[in-house]
Design a protein around this motif. Structure first.
Motif, PDB file in Angstrom:
ATOM      1  N   HIS A  53       0.852  -1.185   0.000  1.00  0.00           N
ATOM      2  CA  HIS A  53       0.000   0.000   0.000  1.00  0.00           C
ATOM      3  C   HIS A  53       0.887   1.233   0.000  1.00  0.00           C
ATOM      4  O   HIS A  53       2.000   1.198   0.530  1.00  0.00           O
ATOM      5  CB  HIS A  53      -0.889   0.013   1.231  1.00  0.00           C
ATOM      6  CG  HIS A  53      -1.868  -1.107   1.262  1.00  0.00           C
ATOM      7  ND1 HIS A  53      -3.176  -0.975   0.859  1.00  0.00           N
ATOM      8  CD2 HIS A  53      -1.711  -2.404   1.612  1.00  0.00           C
ATOM      9  CE1 HIS A  53      -3.784  -2.141   0.977  1.00  0.00           C
ATOM     10  NE2 HIS A  53      -2.926  -3.019   1.442  1.00  0.00           N
ATOM     11  N   THR A  54       0.378   2.302  -0.597  1.00  0.00           N
ATOM     12  CA  THR A  54       1.164   3.531  -0.658  1.00  0.00           C
ATOM     13  C   THR A  54       0.313   4.733  -0.267  1.00  0.00           C
ATOM     14  O   THR A  54      -0.917   4.682  -0.353  1.00  0.00           O
ATOM     15  CB  THR A  54       1.709   3.803  -2.074  1.00  0.00           C
ATOM     16  OG1 THR A  54       0.606   4.019  -2.958  1.00  0.00           O
ATOM     17  CG2 THR A  54       2.552   2.654  -2.590  1.00  0.00           C
ATOM     18  N   LYS A  55       0.989   5.758   0.141  1.00  0.00           N
ATOM     19  CA  LYS A  55       0.321   7.013   0.484  1.00  0.00           C
ATOM     20  C   LYS A  55       1.243   8.135   0.040  1.00  0.00           C
ATOM     21  O   LYS A  55       2.460   8.032   0.233  1.00  0.00           O
ATOM     22  CB  LYS A  55       0.140   7.047   2.004  1.00  0.00           C
ATOM     23  CG  LYS A  55      -0.802   8.097   2.500  1.00  0.00           C
ATOM     24  CD  LYS A  55      -0.959   7.987   4.005  1.00  0.00           C
ATOM     25  CE  LYS A  55      -1.706   9.179   4.529  1.00  0.00           C
ATOM     26  NZ  LYS A  55      -1.955   9.074   5.975  1.00  0.00           N
ATOM     27  N   ILE A  56       0.686   9.157  -0.556  1.00  0.00           N
ATOM     28  CA  ILE A  56       1.499  10.315  -0.937  1.00  0.00           C
ATOM     29  C   ILE A  56       0.861  11.597  -0.390  1.00  0.00           C
ATOM     30  O   ILE A  56      -0.356  11.648  -0.196  1.00  0.00           O
ATOM     31  CB  ILE A  56       1.677  10.464  -2.474  1.00  0.00           C
ATOM     32  CG1 ILE A  56       0.323  10.704  -3.163  1.00  0.00           C
ATOM     33  CG2 ILE A  56       2.387   9.266  -3.077  1.00  0.00           C
ATOM     34  CD1 ILE A  56       0.454  11.198  -4.607  1.00  0.00           C
TER      35      ILE A  56
ATOM     36  N   TYR B 260      -3.402  11.041 -10.477  1.00  0.00           N
ATOM     37  CA  TYR B 260      -2.454  10.457 -11.420  1.00  0.00           C
ATOM     38  C   TYR B 260      -1.165  10.010 -10.712  1.00  0.00           C
ATOM     39  O   TYR B 260      -0.721   8.873 -10.860  1.00  0.00           O
ATOM     40  CB  TYR B 260      -2.126  11.443 -12.546  1.00  0.00           C
ATOM     41  CG  TYR B 260      -0.956  11.005 -13.391  1.00  0.00           C
ATOM     42  CD1 TYR B 260      -1.111  10.037 -14.386  1.00  0.00           C
ATOM     43  CD2 TYR B 260       0.324  11.521 -13.173  1.00  0.00           C
ATOM     44  CE1 TYR B 260      -0.029   9.607 -15.138  1.00  0.00           C
ATOM     45  CE2 TYR B 260       1.413  11.104 -13.918  1.00  0.00           C
ATOM     46  CZ  TYR B 260       1.231  10.144 -14.897  1.00  0.00           C
ATOM     47  OH  TYR B 260       2.310   9.709 -15.630  1.00  0.00           O
ATOM     48  N   ILE B 261      -0.583  10.911  -9.926  1.00  0.00           N
ATOM     49  CA  ILE B 261       0.662  10.562  -9.210  1.00  0.00           C
ATOM     50  C   ILE B 261       0.385   9.415  -8.234  1.00  0.00           C
ATOM     51  O   ILE B 261       1.154   8.458  -8.142  1.00  0.00           O
ATOM     52  CB  ILE B 261       1.271  11.779  -8.465  1.00  0.00           C
ATOM     53  CG1 ILE B 261       1.640  12.885  -9.466  1.00  0.00           C
ATOM     54  CG2 ILE B 261       2.529  11.375  -7.687  1.00  0.00           C
ATOM     55  CD1 ILE B 261       2.176  14.169  -8.802  1.00  0.00           C
TER      56      ILE B 261
ATOM     57  N   LYS C 215       0.137   6.209 -10.202  1.00  0.00           N
ATOM     58  CA  LYS C 215       1.447   5.844 -10.742  1.00  0.00           C
ATOM     59  C   LYS C 215       2.316   5.232  -9.641  1.00  0.00           C
ATOM     60  O   LYS C 215       2.951   4.189  -9.826  1.00  0.00           O
ATOM     61  CB  LYS C 215       2.131   7.088 -11.326  1.00  0.00           C
ATOM     62  CG  LYS C 215       3.442   6.755 -12.012  1.00  0.00           C
ATOM     63  CD  LYS C 215       4.225   7.971 -12.427  1.00  0.00           C
ATOM     64  CE  LYS C 215       5.514   7.553 -13.137  1.00  0.00           C
ATOM     65  NZ  LYS C 215       6.275   6.511 -12.455  1.00  0.00           N
ATOM     66  N   ILE C 216       2.333   5.874  -8.488  1.00  0.00           N
ATOM     67  CA  ILE C 216       3.146   5.424  -7.359  1.00  0.00           C
ATOM     68  C   ILE C 216       2.665   4.060  -6.864  1.00  0.00           C
ATOM     69  O   ILE C 216       3.450   3.184  -6.525  1.00  0.00           O
ATOM     70  CB  ILE C 216       3.097   6.495  -6.233  1.00  0.00           C
ATOM     71  CG1 ILE C 216       3.873   7.727  -6.655  1.00  0.00           C
ATOM     72  CG2 ILE C 216       3.613   5.955  -4.915  1.00  0.00           C
ATOM     73  CD1 ILE C 216       5.190   7.470  -7.335  1.00  0.00           C
TER      74      ILE C 216
ATOM     75  N   ASP D 211       3.852   1.547  -9.406  1.00  0.00           N
ATOM     76  CA  ASP D 211       5.303   1.372  -9.269  1.00  0.00           C
ATOM     77  C   ASP D 211       5.613   0.491  -8.062  1.00  0.00           C
ATOM     78  O   ASP D 211       6.487  -0.385  -8.114  1.00  0.00           O
ATOM     79  CB  ASP D 211       5.999   2.728  -9.076  1.00  0.00           C
ATOM     80  CG  ASP D 211       6.035   3.544 -10.362  1.00  0.00           C
ATOM     81  OD1 ASP D 211       5.717   2.996 -11.424  1.00  0.00           O
ATOM     82  OD2 ASP D 211       6.382   4.738 -10.293  1.00  0.00           O
ATOM     83  N   ALA D 212       4.899   0.736  -6.966  1.00  0.00           N
ATOM     84  CA  ALA D 212       5.126  -0.033  -5.741  1.00  0.00           C
ATOM     85  C   ALA D 212       4.721  -1.492  -5.954  1.00  0.00           C
ATOM     86  O   ALA D 212       5.441  -2.416  -5.541  1.00  0.00           O
ATOM     87  CB  ALA D 212       4.350   0.582  -4.583  1.00  0.00           C
TER      88      ALA D 212
ATOM     89  N   ALA E  38       7.409  -3.175  -8.053  1.00  0.00           N
ATOM     90  CA  ALA E  38       8.643  -3.415  -7.284  1.00  0.00           C
ATOM     91  C   ALA E  38       8.428  -4.560  -6.299  1.00  0.00           C
ATOM     92  O   ALA E  38       9.294  -5.423  -6.121  1.00  0.00           O
ATOM     93  CB  ALA E  38       9.060  -2.144  -6.544  1.00  0.00           C
TER      94      ALA E  38
END
Lengths: 109, 109
Positions: free
Chosen positions: A3-6, A91-92, A95-96, A99-100, A103
């Motif tokens: 999971h990601t957070k920006i 969008y970012i 994308k992130i 990407d995560a 990876a």
């Protein structure tokens, strides 16, 4: 699953835009007014208003066009700048996330 | 400036590994024991021990080799699996951070 957070901060380390700000703008867009959005998000009107003021100040952009008046207490629509901002953030974010995932699929833990 | 955060959850939506888990392992590695690490992180020994048990169970890997005994109450060293895990997590973290910076530099908000 990964999971990601920006989120975006300014040079002073203050929050400029993140998931919380996105949610507020999305909810105002859906609900049509700050008061209806605040109700929906179970947030005080003043609290949401404060967050919007901070957001605009830190972004250096207006995010809402407020139309006063009427028995309903007025409506708010997002500015074109806010709509572009939302699109860019999504969008970012996507994308992130992709990407995560790539990876993580590649090397795992 | 853009900031990112990554974490791993299992299929049940439970936290497997994130910044908190990384910090615990790093601190144990630096301090040499669970009790010293708990003290350093101002966390209860039992709380840290519980987090380590959960981590190992959800990862399906042992992260610590515990050496009991002595007046000092024993020491703990990271397993090779834990060291690899840390490296992989840091790698993905850095990669995602860089990807986010590039995307943000490119399109901004």
């Amino acid at each position: 699953m990964i999971h990601t957070k920006i989120w975006i901060e300014n040079d002073q380390g203050e929050m400029v835009f993140g998931a919380g700000q996105l949610k507020i703008l999305e909810t105002i867009e859906n609900e049509g007014s700050i008061s209806a959005a605040a109700k929906k998000m179970k947030m005080g009107y003043r609290s949401m208003w404060g967050k919007l003021k901070k957001m605009e100040q830190r972004l250096g952009k207006q995010v809402l066009i407020r139309k006063k008046g009427g028995a309903s207490g007025g409506t708010s629509v997002l500015t074109p700048d806010a709509k572009i901002l939302i699109e860019k953030f999504r969008y970012i974010n996507q994308k992130i996330n992709l990407d995560a995932e790539n990876a993580f699929d590649e090397i795992g833990l």
